[in-house]
Motif scaffolding. Structure first.
Motif, PDB file in Angstrom:
ATOM      1  N   SER A 296      41.402  47.416  56.041  1.00 21.04           N
ATOM      2  CA  SER A 296      42.400  47.659  54.858  1.00 21.04           C
ATOM      3  C   SER A 296      43.224  47.593  53.572  1.00 21.04           C
ATOM      4  O   SER A 296      43.746  46.426  54.538  1.00 21.04           O
ATOM      5  N   VAL A 297      43.869  47.972  52.779  1.00 20.89           N
ATOM      6  CA  VAL A 297      44.608  47.786  51.645  1.00 20.89           C
ATOM      7  C   VAL A 297      44.629  49.214  50.940  1.00 20.89           C
ATOM      8  O   VAL A 297      44.056  49.698  50.427  1.00 20.89           O
ATOM      9  N   CYS A 298      45.928  48.443  50.626  1.00 20.20           N
ATOM     10  CA  CYS A 298      46.321  49.707  49.797  1.00 20.20           C
ATOM     11  C   CYS A 298      47.779  49.018  48.573  1.00 20.20           C
ATOM     12  O   CYS A 298      48.402  47.459  48.915  1.00 20.20           O
ATOM     13  N   ALA A 299      47.806  49.525  47.555  1.00 21.67           N
ATOM     14  CA  ALA A 299      47.974  48.712  46.988  1.00 21.67           C
ATOM     15  C   ALA A 299      49.241  50.089  45.850  1.00 21.67           C
ATOM     16  O   ALA A 299      49.016  51.078  45.602  1.00 21.67           O
TER      17      ALA A 299
ATOM     18  N   ASN B   5      45.645  52.173  44.564  1.00 17.81           N
ATOM     19  CA  ASN B   5      44.256  52.741  45.875  1.00 17.81           C
ATOM     20  C   ASN B   5      44.521  52.478  47.127  1.00 17.81           C
ATOM     21  O   ASN B   5      44.924  51.149  47.380  1.00 17.81           O
ATOM     22  N   CYS B   6      44.575  53.276  48.301  1.00 19.96           N
ATOM     23  CA  CYS B   6      43.834  52.470  49.918  1.00 19.96           C
ATOM     24  C   CYS B   6      42.458  52.123  49.462  1.00 19.96           C
ATOM     25  O   CYS B   6      41.703  53.937  49.746  1.00 19.96           O
TER      26      CYS B   6
ATOM     27  N   ALA C 160      52.210  42.177  54.267  1.00 20.02           N
ATOM     28  CA  ALA C 160      52.593  42.946  52.782  1.00 20.02           C
ATOM     29  C   ALA C 160      53.129  41.448  52.183  1.00 20.02           C
ATOM     30  O   ALA C 160      53.966  41.023  51.989  1.00 20.02           O
ATOM     31  N   CYS C 161      53.066  42.401  50.614  1.00 18.17           N
ATOM     32  CA  CYS C 161      53.717  40.991  49.681  1.00 18.17           C
ATOM     33  C   CYS C 161      54.052  42.080  48.293  1.00 18.17           C
ATOM     34  O   CYS C 161      53.716  43.064  47.822  1.00 18.17           O
TER      35      CYS C 161
END
Length: 176
Positions: A139-142, A127-128, A84-85
């Motif tokens: 997976s990526v979520c922002a 989006n995820c 995470a960042c």
């Protein structure tokens, strides 16, 4: 003649064994590989181990800070890595970190292919998104608050099935 065939077969077995990819690793081995990639600096890393999991806070040369959580199985093998960042404008750096995590943890998967699928047009949208290969789930979520990336081993992670039940509020009130 038999000695030559035997020697050739032993040599062939040694060469083939050297080409195998290490499927299991400890959090320390993963972090060493990640630090060797040059994205995050080992001298900035603060590493905490708690109940079989490892948390690492580190930064890059420009001061962008990252948090990594490494979950392990009962044999202390890495089964899931999350990053995470929260810094704004660190999209390119975070995508680079995700590629380095893929290269260090799942080198049999193409980091370019995975990141192209997850980070459309080289950007992180709100989006995820999910992507799967034969042995890993990504997976990526922002959001406006930050970015999250995860990779999980399908071999090491526990899969659970949803249990169906009829709770009292799910039963019909109809009485014939």
């Amino acid at each position: 003649m038999k000695k030559a065939v035997f020697s050739l077969s032993v040599l062939l077995m040694m060469l083939l064994a050297a080409c195998s990819v290490q499927e299991k690793m400890s959090p320390r081995i993963f972090l060493d590989r990640l630090f060797d990639s040059g994205v995050v600096l080992p001298e900035t890393a603060e590493i905490f181990n708690e109940s079989g999991n490892c948390v690492c806070f580190a930064s890059d040369e420009q001061g962008t800070e990252y948090a990594l959580e490494i979950k392990t199985d009962e044999s202390s093998n890495v089964k899931r890595i999350s990053a995470a960042c929260t810094m704004q404008g660190a999209q390119e750096k975070f995508i680079s970190l995700a590629q380095r995590i893929i290269n260090a943890y799942s080198p049999e998967d193409s980091a370019d292919e995975v990141t192209k699928a997850l980070f459309k047009s080289g950007e992180i949208n709100g989006n995820c998104l999910y992507y799967e290969t034969q042995w890993h789930s990504y997976s990526v979520c922002a959001s406006d608050d930050g970015v999250f990336f995860a990779v999980e081993s399908k071999k090491l992670a526990e899969t659970t099935a949803v249990e169906l039940s009829l709770k009292p509020n799910d039963k019909s009130e109809y009485q014939p």
